[in-house]
Design an enzyme around this catalytic site. Sequence first.
Site, mmCIF file in Angstrom:
data_model
loop_
_atom_site.group_PDB
_atom_site.id
_atom_site.type_symbol
_atom_site.label_atom_id
_atom_site.label_comp_id
_atom_site.label_asym_id
_atom_site.label_seq_id
_atom_site.Cartn_x
_atom_site.Cartn_y
_atom_site.Cartn_z
ATOM 1 N N SER A 128 43.919 16.758 56.536
ATOM 2 C CA SER A 128 42.726 15.944 56.357
ATOM 3 C C SER A 128 42.977 14.439 56.437
ATOM 4 O O SER A 128 42.018 13.649 56.400
ATOM 5 C CB SER A 128 42.079 16.266 55.008
ATOM 6 N N LYS A 174 43.870 6.092 53.166
ATOM 7 C CA LYS A 174 42.869 7.134 53.377
ATOM 8 C C LYS A 174 41.648 6.855 52.512
ATOM 9 O O LYS A 174 41.755 6.301 51.410
ATOM 10 C CB LYS A 174 43.497 8.485 53.032
ATOM 11 N N SER A 197 48.049 18.104 54.556
ATOM 12 C CA SER A 197 47.150 17.094 55.118
ATOM 13 C C SER A 197 47.823 15.814 55.581
ATOM 14 O O SER A 197 47.218 15.020 56.301
ATOM 15 C CB SER A 197 46.057 16.745 54.111
#
Length: 463
Positions: free
Chosen positions: A155, A80, A179
């Site tokens: 996210s 990420k 997330s």
Amino acid sequence: MTQQTQEPTTAELSAGYAAGLDPREVAETILTRIAAREPVLNAFYLHDPAQVRTDAAASAARWAAGTQRSAYDGVPVTVKENIPRAGHPVPSGTAIANPPVAATNAPVTDRLLEAGMVILGSTTMPDWGMLSSGVSSLHGVSRNAWDPSLTTGGSSAGAGAAAAAGYGPLHVGTDIGGSIRLPGTWAGLATLKPSAGLVPLHAPYLGRVAGPLTRTIADSAALMSIISRPDARDYSTRPYPQMDWNKRLSSPRGLRVGLQLDAGSGAPVDPEVAAAVQLAAELFAAAGATVVPVAPFMSAAMLTGIDAFWRTRSWADYRALDEAAQASVLPYIARWCSAGKDSDGAATIENYQRFAQLQQVTRQATESLDLVLSPVAPMAAFGAEHPMPSNDPDEPMSHISFTLPYNMSGQPAATVNCGFTTDGRTIGLQVAGRTGADEDVLAACAWFEGVRGDAAPDWSLVP
């Protein structure tokens, strides 16, 4: 678009490399896949095919010389964008000019490189990670690999899209309230929010973890065997005993398993979601587990207070920006965090105390149980262009009441697909356990993978 064939697992790639499979061949196959789907899915923030080819060639040379760094040398992986990689910007999803550039790697990045894994790139996230979607002022919209009209979740948005699309077997996300697991339920993935302090972080924060998003539980376990290794830079890590990431569960017979279908706050659970989770619990019961109901324990006041605290925290970041930078933040986020300016010191402390209250009630509600089964989110995937399921920045986060408690309590919580809505959207089962029992949670999920039948995703249907 090209038709997706069955992607090899981490174990299959490892065995293949040992038998002579060339990591360069694997890299080229995945690069072709990425090139075909990325214009639609928008999963990557940073992706350098030339660097991927260089790293794959280096892995091939190590295997040829017998100097491979680990059994997973050459296995492709993504991280990420908020997981630092030295020399690369870390914008955290915002279009603010001149984002910080990482001076050093995060512990997770170092573990992957030490194992010889090939980092395909950094995956997208929404502004500051404060949305459960792939909507970002910097990236635009990241989309679901099954159906690009749907959200991939967030996210860890790009990680979810990449995992479902077959951009290699392994993807690392972060999770502070769901997330990792929300992309899990909305993209049919196997994921794990690890126990608190198990995976070392570059910037520890209350509830924050890093963990895997993959297509199979075995792949999640393989990734955990690499990224859960200690690192002194994370002052919040805990001395957990060595875990057996290959642990198997022959049967859940004798386990005490909780079933929670009402979180106590947030949005009501969609009947199709509840039915899929109920059927999963019945499979555990049929195999000999004692399944007992878990009453709601997270109140609306806790959810509202925690949401308000996060608004205040983000308002402090937003207020520190100059006018041009503020204008570059996603309007939804600007509106959401602006409510934080109304919290004075006393209100902020009161809201902060909600975290401890939630930690306490979560532990109390689950301490007598080996596992807790629940929905991941109350609803199936929503439209890709929507920042949140409710799409109302003035409302508290109504979709995280099943996931957030385990961030606060520090307990591991995994996801595994357990069904589909009548229109084909994926439905995830959350499986939580005791703190430090990550290996047991993954073993239970792997057992469920073997008995879930038609609830298993058919990855050949991904375009």
